[in-house]
Design an enzyme around this catalytic site. Structure first.
Site: not given
Length: 212
Positions: A169, A14, A90
């Site tokens: 995450k 991203t 991520t």
């Protein structure tokens, strides 16, 4: 002349993406060299070597890509840089940092992975703050480990340096999605300082070099 040297290696994700308004999705198009143009203040922190290592969304990463990444990082280390920043998607960032922690455990400089929850061409992107903090930590910290450097809060207050084998995450879209698991984060990185939170880490020989 007096600034440390840092290599920025872009791998996609991203942070390298721009919005495709025809589909509503994003695609990885920006490279490490683009980051320098978009964020020129990085040159005030360190002498930057920017390279595109690969262009993959992190959900497409495979073990062979970790091996390729490790070889590229090793080549940069041989250039005697003071630190390395790897920009990465991520979704599987914590898998890559865990794998690379074991593959690169013999090296003695900060190797810092960073990314963004929102594409770099959006006004609300967290990319520039994460990238700036990561370069600062790579240039100035004495932590010789593979780490992540991502937002510590939803605002641009500080980033957390988290050991690569202890990070996860925890949210799909929050800026502060990355958290340490069963361990205190190694440090907070502010725009003007680095605050060590956990003294249990492998140290660089940076302090010894400064005395020579």
């Amino acid at each position: 002349k007096n600034l440390p040297s840092v290599s920025i290696l872009s791998t996609g994700g991203t942070i390298s993406s721009k919005v495709d308004y025809r589909t509503g999705g994003v695609y990885a198009d920006y490279t490490a060299s683009d980051f320098l143009i978009m964020c020129p203040e990085l040159r005030d922190i360190a002498n930057i070597n920017a390279h595109k290592a690969m262009s993959l969304m992190s959900e497409d990463m495979l073990p062979r890509d970790w091996i390729g990444m490790a070889k590229i990082i090793e080549n940069e280390i041989k250039k005697k840089v003071d630190g390395i920043v790897v920009t990465h998607g991520t979704d599987t960032l914590h898998f890559s940092t865990a794998a690379l922690s074991f593959m690169l455990e013999e090296f003695n400089i900060p190797i810092i992975f960073t990314g963004s929850q929102r594409s770099i061409d959006r006004g609300s992107s967290d990319a520039f703050f994460n990238l700036s903090c990561a370069v600062k930590a790579a240039a100035q910290s004495d932590i010789a480990e593979v780490m992540t450097c991502m937002h510590g809060t939803s605002n641009d207050d500080y980033c957390l340096l988290i050991r690569g084998t202890k990070v996860r995450k925890m949210h799909t879209s929050r800026r502060d999605a990355f958290r340490p698991i069963n361990e205190t984060a190694l440090a907070k990185v502010y725009p003007d300082k680095i605050e060590i939170l956990n003294q249990e880490y492998k140290k660089t020989d940076r302090m010894n070099k400064s005395k020579v």
